[in-house]
Design a protein around this motif. Structure first.
Motif, PDB file in Angstrom:
ATOM      1  N   GLN A 289      -0.137  -7.796  -4.646  1.00 60.51           N
ATOM      2  CA  GLN A 289      -1.102  -6.778  -5.013  1.00 60.51           C
ATOM      3  C   GLN A 289      -0.536  -5.361  -4.599  1.00 60.51           C
ATOM      4  O   GLN A 289       0.023  -5.440  -3.237  1.00 60.51           O
ATOM      5  CB  GLN A 289      -2.282  -6.995  -4.358  1.00 60.51           C
ATOM      6  CG  GLN A 289      -3.406  -5.981  -4.722  1.00 60.51           C
ATOM      7  CD  GLN A 289      -3.846  -6.131  -6.085  1.00 60.51           C
ATOM      8  OE1 GLN A 289      -4.062  -7.107  -6.922  1.00 60.51           O
ATOM      9  NE2 GLN A 289      -3.996  -4.768  -6.740  1.00 60.51           N
TER      10      GLN A 289
ATOM     11  N   SER B 224      -4.230  -1.284  -7.975  1.00 60.05           N
ATOM     12  CA  SER B 224      -5.536  -0.831  -7.584  1.00 60.05           C
ATOM     13  C   SER B 224      -5.609   0.413  -6.907  1.00 60.05           C
ATOM     14  O   SER B 224      -4.579   0.986  -6.251  1.00 60.05           O
ATOM     15  CB  SER B 224      -6.046  -2.055  -7.012  1.00 60.05           C
ATOM     16  OG  SER B 224      -6.020  -3.276  -7.424  1.00 60.05           O
TER      17      SER B 224
ATOM     18  N   ASP C  21       0.827  -1.266  -0.073  1.00 58.94           N
ATOM     19  CA  ASP C  21       0.039  -0.123  -0.189  1.00 58.94           C
ATOM     20  C   ASP C  21       0.932   1.334  -0.073  1.00 58.94           C
ATOM     21  O   ASP C  21       1.413   1.750   1.012  1.00 58.94           O
ATOM     22  CB  ASP C  21      -0.961  -0.067   1.320  1.00 58.94           C
ATOM     23  CG  ASP C  21      -1.926   1.074   1.351  1.00 58.94           C
ATOM     24  OD1 ASP C  21      -1.758   1.942   0.398  1.00 58.94           O
ATOM     25  OD2 ASP C  21      -2.684   1.150   2.277  1.00 58.94           O
TER      26      ASP C  21
ATOM     27  N   ILE D 282      -1.692  -1.293  -4.123  1.00 58.44           N
ATOM     28  CA  ILE D 282      -2.736  -0.381  -3.941  1.00 58.44           C
ATOM     29  C   ILE D 282      -2.139   1.143  -3.775  1.00 58.44           C
ATOM     30  O   ILE D 282      -1.167   1.490  -3.121  1.00 58.44           O
ATOM     31  CB  ILE D 282      -3.690  -0.581  -3.025  1.00 58.44           C
ATOM     32  CG1 ILE D 282      -3.047  -0.703  -1.470  1.00 58.44           C
ATOM     33  CG2 ILE D 282      -4.524  -1.747  -3.120  1.00 58.44           C
ATOM     34  CD1 ILE D 282      -4.074  -0.943  -0.683  1.00 58.44           C
TER      35      ILE D 282
ATOM     36  N   ASP E  96      -5.859   7.730  -8.905  1.00 56.53           N
ATOM     37  CA  ASP E  96      -5.748   7.351  -9.916  1.00 56.53           C
ATOM     38  C   ASP E  96      -4.378   8.201 -10.642  1.00 56.53           C
ATOM     39  O   ASP E  96      -3.550   7.609 -11.451  1.00 56.53           O
ATOM     40  CB  ASP E  96      -6.951   7.709 -10.996  1.00 56.53           C
ATOM     41  CG  ASP E  96      -8.155   6.847 -10.518  1.00 56.53           C
ATOM     42  OD1 ASP E  96      -7.830   5.813 -10.838  1.00 56.53           O
ATOM     43  OD2 ASP E  96      -8.906   7.269 -10.110  1.00 56.53           O
TER      44      ASP E  96
ATOM     45  N   ARG F 214      -0.197  -1.528 -13.433  1.00 62.45           N
ATOM     46  CA  ARG F 214      -1.076  -0.435 -12.819  1.00 62.45           C
ATOM     47  C   ARG F 214      -1.599  -1.209 -11.536  1.00 62.45           C
ATOM     48  O   ARG F 214      -2.341  -2.157 -11.528  1.00 62.45           O
ATOM     49  CB  ARG F 214      -2.183  -0.332 -13.729  1.00 62.45           C
ATOM     50  CG  ARG F 214      -3.152   0.962 -13.045  1.00 62.45           C
ATOM     51  CD  ARG F 214      -4.476   1.325 -14.156  1.00 62.45           C
ATOM     52  NE  ARG F 214      -5.267   2.124 -13.433  1.00 62.45           N
ATOM     53  CZ  ARG F 214      -4.988   3.704 -13.425  1.00 62.45           C
ATOM     54  NH1 ARG F 214      -3.864   4.022 -13.808  1.00 62.45           N
ATOM     55  NH2 ARG F 214      -5.811   4.349 -12.649  1.00 62.45           N
TER      56      ARG F 214
ATOM     57  N   LEU G 153      -7.278   2.538  -3.987  1.00 64.93           N
ATOM     58  CA  LEU G 153      -8.147   2.633  -2.571  1.00 64.93           C
ATOM     59  C   LEU G 153      -8.032   4.043  -2.051  1.00 64.93           C
ATOM     60  O   LEU G 153      -7.091   4.660  -1.626  1.00 64.93           O
ATOM     61  CB  LEU G 153      -7.497   1.547  -1.761  1.00 64.93           C
ATOM     62  CG  LEU G 153      -8.458   1.598  -0.511  1.00 64.93           C
ATOM     63  CD1 LEU G 153      -9.626   0.910  -0.471  1.00 64.93           C
ATOM     64  CD2 LEU G 153      -7.343   0.709   0.481  1.00 64.93           C
TER      65      LEU G 153
ATOM     66  N   ALA H 156      -1.614   6.053  -9.353  1.00 67.10           N
ATOM     67  CA  ALA H 156      -1.543   4.696 -10.286  1.00 67.10           C
ATOM     68  C   ALA H 156      -0.983   4.778 -11.571  1.00 67.10           C
ATOM     69  O   ALA H 156      -0.269   3.973 -11.972  1.00 67.10           O
ATOM     70  CB  ALA H 156      -3.247   4.330 -10.176  1.00 67.10           C
TER      71      ALA H 156
END
Length: 245
Positions: free
Chosen positions: A183, A204, A155, A185, A189, A202, A206, A192
């Protein structure tokens, strides 16, 4: 139900995003342990009303506790160091480390952080988790080192290649550590898109939404409280105060 080990590199006193992530996971029926730093004034283990467990890790090296004593007695420390080196050569590395810690802020910073990373990793490895959740690149090594087969979620709260005190070295570290991540995050955007441009993948998104709380605005006479002129501009800044912001 999944068992989740989460890591954050602060004492966890006012981190809104991490708090909301922990509470959301608990609300979804998962068990969460949050590993963070201990600044010496907070409980080592804490269970907030939100239902997750907070485990604070002390990153102070054992011998660093003597630093205040040696700093006040530099001449005496030098004499003791020379005598100790003559009588017991094995003390030379210890005295050298203490000398470097007294003289170099960078070495102190690196040593404290190294102990913090190792202790945080060791504490988490004592438990079995299904998911390791690392908040920012400075806790990703801990999540990877303690995973033991668990899924790793990275994250990234900031653009790690361009935050205060970070640069190309952190970018290279992030690129390498991403090979171990399942993964990623980020919180909007724009970040990202930038992450995808850097690394070809890319993450995710959150978004960083706080708890919903109905608020009735109450006017406050700031200008009167601060004795400001009616035409004096007021700038409101929310967030951590640090160089570059």
């Amino acid at each position: 139900m999944k068992r989740i080990g989460m890591f954050v590199w602060n004492p966890f006193t006012n981190d809104a995003r991490v708090l909301r992530e922990c509470t959301a996971l608990v609300e979804a029926g998962h068990r969460v342990d949050l590993y963070c730093l201990n600044d010496g004034t907070l409980p080592e283990v804490e269970c907030p009303m939100s239902g997750f467990r907070v485990i604070r890790i002390d990153r102070t090296p054992p011998f660093a506790r003597w630093l205040p004593f040696f700093r006040k007695r530099k001449k005496r420390t030098l004499v003791i160091g020379v005598m100790g080196a003559l009588l017991a050569p094995w003390l030379i590395p210890v005295m050298l480390v203490l000398f470097l810690l007294m003289r170099s802020r960078f070495i102190r910073y690196a040593l404290y952080n190294s102990f913090g990373i190792l202790r945080m990793t060791r504490a988490a490895r004592k438990h079995d988790y299904d998911v390791m959740h690392a908040n920012d690149v400075n806790t990703l090594p801990q999540a990877i080192g303690a995973a033991r087969g668990a899924q790793i979620v990275y994250d990234s709260h900031e653009v790690q290649t361009d935050r205060t005190g970070y640069g190309s070295m952190q970018g290279k570290l992030e690129r390498w550590l991403l090979h171990f991540v399942n993964q990623t995050i980020v919180e909007n955007d724009t970040r990202a898109d930038y992450h995808q441009k850097l690394y070809g993948m890319r993450p995710s998104v959150l978004h960083n939404y706080p708890f919903y709380e109905p608020i009735i605005p109450q006017p406050r006479p700031l200008r009167e409280e601060l004795a400001l002129a009616p035409d004096e501009p007021i700038l409101l800044y929310q967030g951590g105060i640090q160089e570059g912001r």
